[in-house]
Design an enzyme around this catalytic site. Structure first.
Site, PDB file in Angstrom:
ATOM      1  N   ASP A  96       7.023 -10.735 -12.718  1.00 37.00           N
ATOM      2  CA  ASP A  96       6.857  -9.690 -11.709  1.00 37.00           C
ATOM      3  C   ASP A  96       5.396  -9.248 -11.730  1.00 37.00           C
ATOM      4  O   ASP A  96       4.971  -8.503 -12.621  1.00 37.00           O
ATOM      5  CB  ASP A  96       7.768  -8.494 -12.005  1.00 37.00           C
ATOM      6  N   LYS A 145       8.719  -7.616  -3.947  1.00 38.80           N
ATOM      7  CA  LYS A 145       9.335  -6.494  -4.663  1.00 38.80           C
ATOM      8  C   LYS A 145       8.616  -5.230  -4.254  1.00 38.80           C
ATOM      9  O   LYS A 145       7.388  -5.233  -4.071  1.00 38.80           O
ATOM     10  CB  LYS A 145       9.205  -6.765  -6.167  1.00 38.80           C
ATOM     11  N   LYS A 202      13.322  -7.584  -3.712  1.00 45.67           N
ATOM     12  CA  LYS A 202      13.751  -6.744  -4.831  1.00 45.67           C
ATOM     13  C   LYS A 202      13.240  -5.325  -4.670  1.00 45.67           C
ATOM     14  O   LYS A 202      12.053  -5.069  -4.881  1.00 45.67           O
ATOM     15  CB  LYS A 202      13.236  -7.338  -6.153  1.00 45.67           C
TER      16      LYS A 202
END
Lengths: 291, 315, 476
Positions: free
Chosen positions: B152, B215, B251
């Site tokens: 991430d 995300k 996400k």
């Protein structure tokens, strides 16, 4: 040409009584002064019953032409800035002031001419204030900018009152004009009306913004009341209640905005907002507010 | 996939081309987007649909701990919870992944071995991203080497906000390369991008650069995930698939604490991107406390009465 | 079929206590009418109740009661006292909002989420807004001492039964008028529940009278000689008849009639929001909306992309049980309306337009019509000119802003319009040139008590809502 001969001709003119050049009273449509397409005229007499003119007698086809002219003028006139409209109407007042003698010569009382000029000045000042008085921002319960503003209804047909002639005409034309409508006036006072048309024609009023049909309301008004491209109908000058009812019923077919002021109007009183708001639509525009 | 991306390969040739492309994306009207998200939020998900949604939501959780105070003990406990969220009910599914700092990756890798649970590590000088590229690349490689199969990363919001789109693009492509086989989730940190237009542009930028997921947030900046921001991102992945043929996951992370919230997100996935994204491979929740609420609601549905926090493990 | 099947989520009907029959609400009491008719749920065709039908004599009784109440009580009551009655009504509507919403959806067929989130809250807000005007009328800009007109005869349509009632009654009462209101034949129930609310509020008898019935009852009310003010919302066809009927009388009239609004999408629009706006514009309330965006004008350069997005979005619309909280599109209000929609849709196909609807299962009983779009429509098609008043969108294209404006204005109607563009100056220029009473830019179908609503041209005259809405009920 030999000089001698000219002298003698001049002296002959000086001694004979001068024949006045009469005015031909025609219609006022689209900024021009056409004769009635019907070729008809009617005799106009002065207050002593003396013949003064053969006025054009408008027909239904003249009414049709007037609607075309008024519609054609509507886009530009309604889109002109309020400041510009005010200036044009003020210019009409200026021109009327300059030609006041023409109206007194037509037996319009001087005080009425004053009143008509002042009324034009009054409406000239309204053009750029009305939106602030009758429109405004609406505090809706949400993230939206919301504003209501007045807009002209479109083409307005008016039956002008018989009396007072000049003040009556000005009082029905000016408010519709000031709000951005274009106007077709039916009047039975041809001399005053067409003289006023000459004032309008020399005052920067775009052609077609005001159109004047002289003749019979009973004959011409029903065609305007039922005309699909007319948005408003002002029955101020219709004294005959049967005709008024018929016109109003005809106007209902296309849901025209109809104005029927109460009888016995005091023409010198403050007209209030009603003559202007009668032919105004309220447009409300929404837009979200977000980053 | 290179062939299918080709319709857009031109747009990343220069800063100018990239800017023209990103600024040429349709605008987003904030009020309209908010209203749409709120409207979807009024869907009423009951009974069988709710049970299905709760289990799916559990399977989509990236169970996260990203604190300076994290220790191997804390991470091991979290991994245990990830494997078996509800010790009282073996039918309860496990979560999608554990998400930790790079230093915790070895511990987590050990604890998750054989579970099938993915191991995500934040990297690239999370959460600010304010480090030299080399440091970010090293950060990434270290995490992958230690066993992370999902990275991430954070984008450089400063570069993005000052219009240096190509710099952001190149950084993402470099990180993507450093990831090797690991999946790359690109954190936009939408709370710092502020406008929905920026969210849309950043989403496309991340997808063009090869991100596997986009995300919303680090969880360290408020606001974190919101429904409308997720809506914009779901529209972006939907449109990106239409345009390029490549599918990217989404996400939302941070601030999603209740089952009710999670179901609103699932409704949104269903109705905006479509049910192709209703899968842990394509949609994740970055969350920690959410899991226990999902478990409580799951029990409520199964037993018919309300449960309490003492009946679920605190990890 | 989606993997995520939403289970049924019906709002409970038990909150509504339907009586087997309802009388006319005259002078504060429910009384018998001359006849009766049945009212049904359009979603199931189930009979909900027997409704009294008011005859001319019943209407006369109601007008007399309203006149007495006007003369004896309401017309002379201090504004601040009238205000408090209206505030009370606003509060009671809010308190009973769930009940009103369920009843509205039952009787009208509209989705509960709309009656719950739009109709009922807006109705309460309308009373709350006008309540505050009751003691401030001299500040409204209609003269220093504006007076009420007297008795208002009000006839409302079936598409927003309670909300239209609020739009009519709240300003009338605030200005000091008393009212006789006729709800639509197919949707009388919330008006009758409103009558009960008037009783709960201790509103003096005769201030609000509700007479139920069909067109003849409405005509009796409009033509009653002792009615000072006529307010009508409904079709342009009936509007014409009313305008004709009141010609030559002193009755003040406002008419809110039909529309064929253009929803204009420019190539720089925020596409996703524009799609929402299009959907909301035509499928909100099954398209039973006079200001519905029933003509989509889309710039050719984005037409294909937009239509693809629109179709994808339409595929997510949930058509069905109005009481299900997830229903987006409910039932068509009546068999009669359904046949009109079907007939016009058939004409659209026959005229060569391409018809498309998403796959959706319609219930067997009740009146249903799937959300439908017609592409390849031109201005010459009847479906581009006539108000369909159903979930049917006609899609036209344009190339330049001038063409869009020209097409948008090319209709005898002029109620509303939509503009979608991210360019401010274009929005303002187009908004200026559209001949419509409400212009929604980058939004659609938004309503607010403070915001005047009403049409140009054959969409009627007068405004409802806001300061402007008082004018219809005051003599300057």
């Amino acid at each position: 040409m030999p000089a001698k001969k000219k002298e003698s001709a001049d002296s002959a003119v000086a001694t004979a009584p001068r024949l006045a050049v009469r005015k031909t009273y025609k219609l006022f449509i689209g900024g021009a002064f056409p004769r009635s397409e019907s070729g008809r005229t009617y005799v106009v007499a002065d207050s002593k019953g003396q013949f003064v003119a053969n006025a054009a007698q408008a027909s239904r086809k003249d009414a049709r032409d007037a609607v075309l002219a008024a519609r054609a003028a509507f886009g530009k006139w309604s889109g002109a800035t309020a400041y510009n409209k005010g200036q044009v109407i003020y210019r009409v007042a200026e021109m009327l002031e300059g030609r006041r003698d023409e109206f007194t010569a037509l037996e319009v009382p001087a005080s009425e001419v004053d009143e008509a000029i002042d009324r034009l000045v009054w409406y000239a000042g309204w053009t750029d204030k009305l939106a602030q008085v009758v429109g405004g921002a609406n505090p809706v319960a949400g993230p939206y900018f919301n504003i209501s503003s007045p807009e002209p209804s479109g083409v307005v047909a008016v039956v002008a009152p018989s009396q007072p002639t000049l003040l009556g005409l000005v009082s029905v034309i000016a408010p519709a004009m000031a709000t951005g409508n274009t106007v077709i006036v039916i009047t039975d006072a041809p001399r005053v009306a067409i003289t006023l048309a000459e004032v309008l024609a020399t005052s920067d009023v775009p052609g077609g913004v005001v159109n004047i049909l002289t003749g019979s309301a009973a004959e011409v008004a029903p065609w305007l009341a039922s005309h699909s491209d007319v948005n408003g109908l002002d029955l101020t000058g219709v004294a005959d209640t049967k005709l008024a009812l018929e016109l109003e019923q005809a106007a209902a077919e296309t849901l025209k905005r109809v104005r029927r002021p109460a009888a016995g109007l005091d023409w010198t009183a403050d007209p209030g907002l009603a003559p202007m708001t009668a032919y105004l639509e309220t447009k409300t525009v929404w837009h979200p507010k977000g980053l | 996939m290179t062939a299918t991306i080709s319709p857009l390969s031109e747009v990343t040739r220069s800063d100018a081309a990239l800017r023209t492309f990103l600024h040429g994306l349709p605008g987003v009207d904030r009020v309209g987007a908010d209203a749409r998200a709120a409207g979807l939020g009024t869907r009423s998900i009951k009974t069988t649909a709710k049970a299905w949604a709760i289990d799916l939501a559990i399977r989509m959780v990236d169970l996260t701990t990203l604190e300076g105070s994290d220790t191997p003990g804390k991470v091991r406990a979290l991994c245990a919870k990830a494997r078996q969220p509800d010790p009282g009910d073996p039918a309860c599914p496990s979560v999608a992944a554990i998400c930790v700092y790079p230093s915790m990756v070895p511990t987590a890798a050990e604890a998750l071995r054989g579970s099938g649970i993915h191991l995500a590590s934040v990297a690239t000088a999370f959460p600010s991203g304010q480090a030299p590229l080399k440091v970010k690349l090293d950060d990434t490689r270290a995490a992958v080497a230690a066993g992370a199969d999902e990275i991430d990363m954070v984008i450089s919001r400063g570069a993005f906000l000052s219009g240096r789109y190509l710099e952001v693009f190149e950084e993402i492509t470099a990180i993507k390369e450093a990831c090797g086989k690991a999946h790359l989730k690109v954190i936009l940190e939408t709370g710092e991008l502020v406008t929905y237009d920026n969210v849309r542009r950043a989403s496309w930028l991340a997808m063009l650069a090869g991100g596997d997921f986009i995300k919303t947030s680090t969880g360290k900046v408020a606001p974190a995930a919101t429904l409308p921001v997720t809506l914009i991102m779901l529209e972006a992945v939907r449109d990106f698939l239409d345009t390029t043929g490549r599918k990217v996951g989404v996400k939302p992370a941070g601030g999603i604490r209740t089952t009710k919230d999670a179901i609103k997100y699932l409704v949104m996935v269903n109705e905006i991107a479509g049910d192709g994204w209703l899968d842990p491979d394509w949609f994740r929740f970055g969350a920690s406390t959410l899991l226990n609420d999902l478990l409580m609601q799951r029990t409520k549905l199964a037993t018919g009465h309300y449960s309490g926090p003492d009946y679920f493990t605190l990890d | 079929m989606s993997a995520f099947e939403y289970a049924p989520a019906p709002e409970s009907r038990s909150i509504v206590k339907l009586q087997p029959s309802y009388g006319l609400f005259i002078d504060g009491e429910f009384t018998d009418g001359a006849g009766s008719f049945k009212t049904i749920s359009p979603a199931s065709e189930e009979v909900l109740a027997e409704i009294a039908e008011a005859s001319t004599a019943d209407v006369d009784r109601a007008v007399k009661a309203a006149r007495r109440a006007y003369t004896d009580v309401w017309g002379s009551m201090p504004g601040r006292e009238r205000a408090k009655y209206l505030f009370r009504i606003a509060r009671i509507i809010a308190e009973r909002s769930r009940e009103l919403a369920v009843l509205e959806s039952l009787n009208n067929g509209k989705p509960i989420k709309e009656s719950r989130d739009v109709d009922v809250p807006l109705a309460a807000a309308h009373f709350f807004y006008y309540a505050g005007w009751a003691d401030k009328l001299p500040y409204a800009g209609f003269g220093a001492d504006p007076r009420p007109l007297g008795v208002a005869g009000q006839v409302i349509p079936w598409n927003f039964p309670l909300l239209m009632l609020a739009w009519k009654i709240a300003p009338a009462l605030a200005a000091g008028n008393t009212v006789v209101l006729k709800p639509a034949e197919t949707t009388p129930l919330t008006a009758l529940l409103f009558a009960e609310i008037c009783q709960q509020a201790d509103l003096p008898p005769g201030v609000v009278n509700i007479v139920t019935g069909a067109g003849e009852t409405g005509a009796a009310l409009v033509n009653h000689p002792d009615v000072d003010k006529v307010a009508f919302t409904g079709s342009t066809e009936v509007g014409r008849i009313i305008a004709r009927a009141v010609a030559g009388t002193n009755k003040k009239v406002t008419l809110e009639l039909g529309g064929k609004a253009a929803n204009i999408v420019f190539d720089d629009a925020a596409i996703d929001q524009a799609v929402e706006g299009i959907v909301n514009g035509i499928f909100f309330n099954q398209g039973h909306v006079c200001c519905a965006g029933s003509r989509l004008l889309v710039q050719e350069s984005v037409a294909d992309q937009l239509l693809e997005s629109l179709k994808r979005r339409m595929a997510t619309l949930r058509v069905g049980d109005p009481l299900d909280k997830n229903t987006d599109v409910g039932a068509i209000n009546s068999a009669e309306q359904l046949s009109r929609i079907k007939a016009l849709a058939e004409i659209g196909s026959a005229e060569g337009a391409e018809r498309w609807s998403p796959a959706c299962e319609l219930p067997e009983r009740g009146f249903w019509f799937a959300p439908t779009i017609f592409t390849g429509v031109s201005q010459a098609h009847r479906i581009a000119r006539e108000e369909i008043f159903g979930p049917v969108l006609s899609v036209l294209t344009f190339r330049t802003p001038g063409e869009a404006i020209e097409k948008a204005n090319n209709t005898p109607y002029g109620l509303s319009a939509g503009i979608w563009s991210e360019k401010g100056s274009r929005i303002l220029a187009v908004a200026d040139q559209l001949r419509a009473g409400v212009v929604w830019a980058n939004t659609f179908n938004k309503f607010d008590p403070t915001s005047p609503f009403g049409g140009y041209k054959e969409s009627g005259y007068g405004r409802e809502g806001g300061r402007h809405g008082l004018e219809a009920y005051l003599a300057g």
